[in-house]
Design an enzyme around this catalytic site. Structure first.
Site, PDB file in Angstrom:
ATOM      1  N   ASP A  35      35.293 -17.193   1.957  1.00  0.00           N
ATOM      2  CA  ASP A  35      36.075 -17.544   3.388  1.00  0.00           C
ATOM      3  C   ASP A  35      36.070 -19.072   3.308  1.00  0.00           C
ATOM      4  O   ASP A  35      35.102 -19.704   3.602  1.00  0.00           O
ATOM      5  CB  ASP A  35      34.960 -17.129   4.547  1.00  0.00           C
ATOM      6  N   ASP A  52      44.198 -21.648   7.035  1.00  0.00           N
ATOM      7  CA  ASP A  52      42.930 -20.555   6.840  1.00  0.00           C
ATOM      8  C   ASP A  52      43.195 -19.492   6.226  1.00  0.00           C
ATOM      9  O   ASP A  52      43.946 -18.363   6.906  1.00  0.00           O
ATOM     10  CB  ASP A  52      42.247 -20.295   8.263  1.00  0.00           C
TER      11      ASP A  52
END
Length: 441
Positions: free
Chosen positions: A82, A291
């Site tokens: 992540d 992201d």
């Protein structure tokens, strides 16, 4: 630096399959070995990865997980990759019956972090909730996420072995409690690997000054490189600087990969929006984050409204708008269309370009329309525009998701504080690094 400059780690992104570990004979210009690590992706239909409080609680279509070894003797763990989180953590609650856990008492190299150490008092400064001291004088961390998930436990040090390279004394969270809003998916992994710019993130601790990835637009496979590599064969990258501020602001994530969005184009038409729409205000609200942990792209209200109107205007002859105001995909995507099921391809639509300072991402074709599973209207399927409205989620940020980064080489240059983009057919990139498609894929 933990010998971070002596190796390049490469992760192979592969849907629903594991690749065997393999060491290639390919070298960079510095003769550094390139290592291939197994990376698995699993498709999910509901829930989301844990996100920081100022990140979006989006549903993720794909969860990326990487397998590595931790401790002495080593224990195999699987961690969610992540780029939107900082602290890596492992489940250490050994009462989790039938679920993956890390056993700290079986590792001779495991060492808890005391609350008086510099790691606890200084390096945790970017965590959303300050670290505390428990009854045993150990550094205690509570991670709270926007989807109501949480994880709680103590900071610790141990050896992380990644692709044959050992990184001793890596700081991570050894978590013994928490709540998950997506327990079915979380039960399949041992923890989470944070990759943002915070001092405790995986990429920061390992000392890598650069990492990059390329995700295929056809099968979600691709490559992720940790470290520097000789990419002279690649077309030149266009760089945009990372936005950094020195003063803490309540709605600005200082360790996110923040860039300056300067405009949006539909085909060649630039939307008429004031620059202030794209600039963070005095509270920090309005930053633009790149992201890979978010699927789609989400824009603040004024920008989204203008884009929505122009896209509808330019597609009115080829797309039929779904006239159902109550239908909002993923809570933020309210522009959807009815497309006949007998079509072999989606209608040709104008591209959408995200214009940054010095760089641009062009989104075109199938990446602009997403078929919503299970949604049928007569003989039509429902497709939604892959840009959503951040305001509908009460989120004060722009987020560029991985769906719009497909077939784009994205380089995160931490040393020079910039992100580079280059349009590239990612299926062609894999063989250049000695990575080939599995026969079973």
């Amino acid at each position: 630096m933990k010998d971070a400059c002596t190796c390049i780690l490469m992760l192979l992104i592969q849907t629903q399959l594991f690749f065997r570990s393999a060491e290639t004979s390919m070298y960079s210009k510095d003769s550094a070995p390139m290592l291939v690590l197994p990376l698995k992706t699993q498709e999910i239909s509901t829930g989301s990865l844990p996100r920081a409080p100022n990140k979006l609680p989006f549903t993720h279509n794909v969860t990326l997980t990487v397998s590595l070894a931790v401790g002495t003797p080593s224990q195999n763990v699987t961690m969610v990759l992540d780029t939107g989180s900082e602290l890596s953590w492992l489940q250490c609650n050994t009462t989790r019956s039938g679920q993956p856990v890390f056993f700290p008492n079986r590792s001779s190299s495991y060492s808890p972090v005391t609350c008086s150490s510099l790691t606890c008092t200084t390096r945790t400064q970017d965590l959303s909730i300050p670290a505390s001291c428990d009854s045993r004088n150990l550094c205690h961390a509570v991670l709270s996420y926007a989807d109501a998930s949480s994880s709680e436990g103590n900071l610790a040090l141990d050896n992380f072995n990644v692709g044959g390279s050992n990184f001793p004394d890596t700081v991570f969270g050894c978590m013994d409690s928490g709540y998950s809003s997506n327990s079915d998916e979380d039960s399949k992994t041992t923890g989470l690997m944070g990759m943002n710019r915070g001092s405790l993130s995986f990429v920061s601790q390992m000392g890598f000054k650069k990492f990059s990835y390329c995700i295929s637009g056809s099968d979600f496979s691709g490559v992720l490189l940790l470290g520097d590599a000789n990419l002279t064969w690649l077309i030149p990258l266009n760089y945009t600087p990372l936005v950094q501020i020195s003063t803490p602001l309540p709605y600005f994530d200082r360790v996110a990969y923040t860039v300056q969005l300067e405009g949006i184009k539909v085909s060649d038409k630039l939307l008429q929006l004031p620059k202030s729409v794209f600039e963070p205000d005095h509270t920090g609200a309005g930053q633009t984050m790149v992201d890979s942990g978010t699927q789609f792209t989400f824009l603040l209200g004024p920008a989204y409204t203008a884009l929505r109107a122009e896209f509808v205007n330019q597609t009115s002859a080829v797309l039929r708008v779904l006239e159902e105001p109550e239908f909002v995909f993923q809570g933020a995507m309210d522009l959807c269309f009815r497309v006949p099921m007998n079509r072999t391809n989606i209608p040709e639509v104008p591209s959408v370009s995200l214009v940054f300072r010095g760089a641009e991402i062009v989104v075109s074709g199938e990446r602009l329309l997403y078929r919503v599973p299970g949604q049928v209207r007569g003989s039509d399927e429902v497709y939604c525009f892959t840009f959503g409205n951040s305001d509908l989620l009460a989120i004060e940020a722009y987020v560029i998701g991985h769906h719009h980064q497909q077939n784009v080489w994205v380089e995160f240059d931490l040393e020079k504080s910039r992100i580079g983009f280059a349009r590239l057919h990612c299926d062609l990139a894999r063989p250049r690094f000695g990575v080939y498609r599995s026969h079973n894929f």
